[in-house]
Design a protein around this motif. Structure first.
Motif, PDB file in Angstrom:
ATOM      1  N   ASN A  54      12.685  88.530 136.802  1.00  0.00           N
ATOM      2  CA  ASN A  54      12.895  88.213 135.404  1.00  0.00           C
ATOM      3  C   ASN A  54      13.881  87.065 135.255  1.00  0.00           C
ATOM      4  O   ASN A  54      14.780  86.881 136.068  1.00  0.00           O
ATOM      5  N   PRO A 109      17.707  92.351 130.858  1.00  0.00           N
ATOM      6  CA  PRO A 109      16.895  93.033 129.855  1.00  0.00           C
ATOM      7  C   PRO A 109      17.560  93.154 128.492  1.00  0.00           C
ATOM      8  O   PRO A 109      16.883  93.207 127.485  1.00  0.00           O
ATOM      9  N   ASP A 124       5.610  90.867 137.935  1.00  0.00           N
ATOM     10  CA  ASP A 124       7.071  90.936 138.001  1.00  0.00           C
ATOM     11  C   ASP A 124       7.721  89.687 138.576  1.00  0.00           C
ATOM     12  O   ASP A 124       8.933  89.497 138.431  1.00  0.00           O
ATOM     13  N   HIS A 137       0.494  95.390 129.306  1.00  0.00           N
ATOM     14  CA  HIS A 137       1.365  96.294 130.061  1.00  0.00           C
ATOM     15  C   HIS A 137       2.814  95.814 130.007  1.00  0.00           C
ATOM     16  O   HIS A 137       3.750  96.624 129.995  1.00  0.00           O
ATOM     17  N   LEU A 138       3.020  94.510 129.959  1.00  0.00           N
ATOM     18  CA  LEU A 138       4.368  93.953 129.884  1.00  0.00           C
ATOM     19  C   LEU A 138       5.085  94.356 128.599  1.00  0.00           C
ATOM     20  O   LEU A 138       6.314  94.346 128.550  1.00  0.00           O
ATOM     21  N   LEU A 161       5.501  97.127 127.544  1.00  0.00           N
ATOM     22  CA  LEU A 161       6.273  98.340 127.807  1.00  0.00           C
ATOM     23  C   LEU A 161       7.653  98.019 128.364  1.00  0.00           C
ATOM     24  O   LEU A 161       8.598  98.793 128.206  1.00  0.00           O
ATOM     25  N   MET A 162       7.764  96.864 129.032  1.00  0.00           N
ATOM     26  CA  MET A 162       8.979  96.553 129.776  1.00  0.00           C
ATOM     27  C   MET A 162       9.860  95.509 129.116  1.00  0.00           C
ATOM     28  O   MET A 162      10.993  95.304 129.537  1.00  0.00           O
ATOM     29  N   THR A 163       9.351  94.831 128.114  1.00  0.00           N
ATOM     30  CA  THR A 163      10.098  93.753 127.471  1.00  0.00           C
ATOM     31  C   THR A 163      10.288  94.070 126.004  1.00  0.00           C
ATOM     32  O   THR A 163       9.311  94.201 125.260  1.00  0.00           O
ATOM     33  N   HIS A 164      11.542  94.181 125.593  1.00  0.00           N
ATOM     34  CA  HIS A 164      11.846  94.603 124.222  1.00  0.00           C
ATOM     35  C   HIS A 164      11.152  93.728 123.188  1.00  0.00           C
ATOM     36  O   HIS A 164      10.527  94.227 122.250  1.00  0.00           O
ATOM     37  N   ARG A 213       7.458  94.175 123.159  1.00  0.00           N
ATOM     38  CA  ARG A 213       7.155  95.488 122.593  1.00  0.00           C
ATOM     39  C   ARG A 213       7.161  95.419 121.067  1.00  0.00           C
ATOM     40  O   ARG A 213       6.341  96.052 120.400  1.00  0.00           O
TER      41      ARG A 213
END
Length: 213
Positions: A2, A6, A44, A126-127, A129-132, A135
């Motif tokens: 990344n 985050p 990733d 799917h990303l 779910l992992m990136t505020h 999302r």
């Protein structure tokens, strides 16, 4: 790897859209390169540097149009959203559709075919779910899609009865999204992915059977 911690807030807005054909072609080149990396499963490890290398352009060219990798992901997500909207509206407005089950199957199969033929869509979805920030984009999209269904059902279409159209619509969208994410996670195991798809369709049919007729 990344490009930020985050917890940091990032700018997802693309730079001002250029009018020159050469610049538009460069943007398309960068987005296409990102899609190829996503399709190869390098989710990733994608950075602006790896995108530049894949697109065979200087990193400065990427930053000229996109502030960060997440902005490119959002561009792909927006493209996915437009394609999804087209499928949903086409099916729901089809005068040949005989009942809600036929419409539901048409939408679900249409979306499954869209993601299957464009693996980068599943990856960027799917990303979310992992990136505020991504999302938040998906959340806004889910609410808008749910509103399309809720508006339809408030008008009495599909024989809606016995529930709150807004809540039922939101649950319908969330069930689909959860299934799509599960299917992406087992994409390398086709039989298992197909089983999840079948179960998702069955779950939606049984859930909506309580409200539609």
């Amino acid at each position: 790897m990344n490009e930020r911690a985050p917890a940091e807030m990032v700018d997802l807005e693309r730079r001002a859209a250029p009018q020159q054909k050469r610049s538009q072609a460069r943007i398309a080149q960068i987005v296409a390169a990102t899609k190829r990396l996503l399709e190869r499963g390098e989710v990733d490890s994608i950075t602006t540097t790896t995108v530049a290398a894949e697109a065979n352009v200087p990193v400065s060219s990427v930053y000229r149009y996109f502030p960060n990798i997440y902005s490119i992901h959002r561009t792909i997500l927006e493209e996915f959203k437009l394609e999804t909207d087209r499928i949903v509206l086409t099916v729901l407005e089809d005068p040949e559709a005989q009942d809600w089950q036929q419409s539901l199957s048409g939408v679900i199969f249409g979306l499954r075919e869209l993601v299957a033929s464009n693996p980068s869509y599943g990856a960027v979805f799917h990303l979310t779910l992992m990136t505020h920030e991504l999302r938040a984009v998906r959340e806004a999209w889910n609410l808008r899609l749910a509103d399309v269904l809720a508006t339809r059902w408030r008008q009495g279409k599909d024989g809606f009865h016995g529930g709150d159209p807004a809540i039922v619509a939101r649950m319908t969208v969330e069930i689909y999204c959860s299934a799509e994410i599960l299917i992406f996670e087992v994409r390398d195991r086709p039989e298992e992915a197909e089983a999840y798809f079948t179960e998702a369709l069955m779950a939606l049919q049984r859930y909506l059977a309580a409200y539609l007729k």
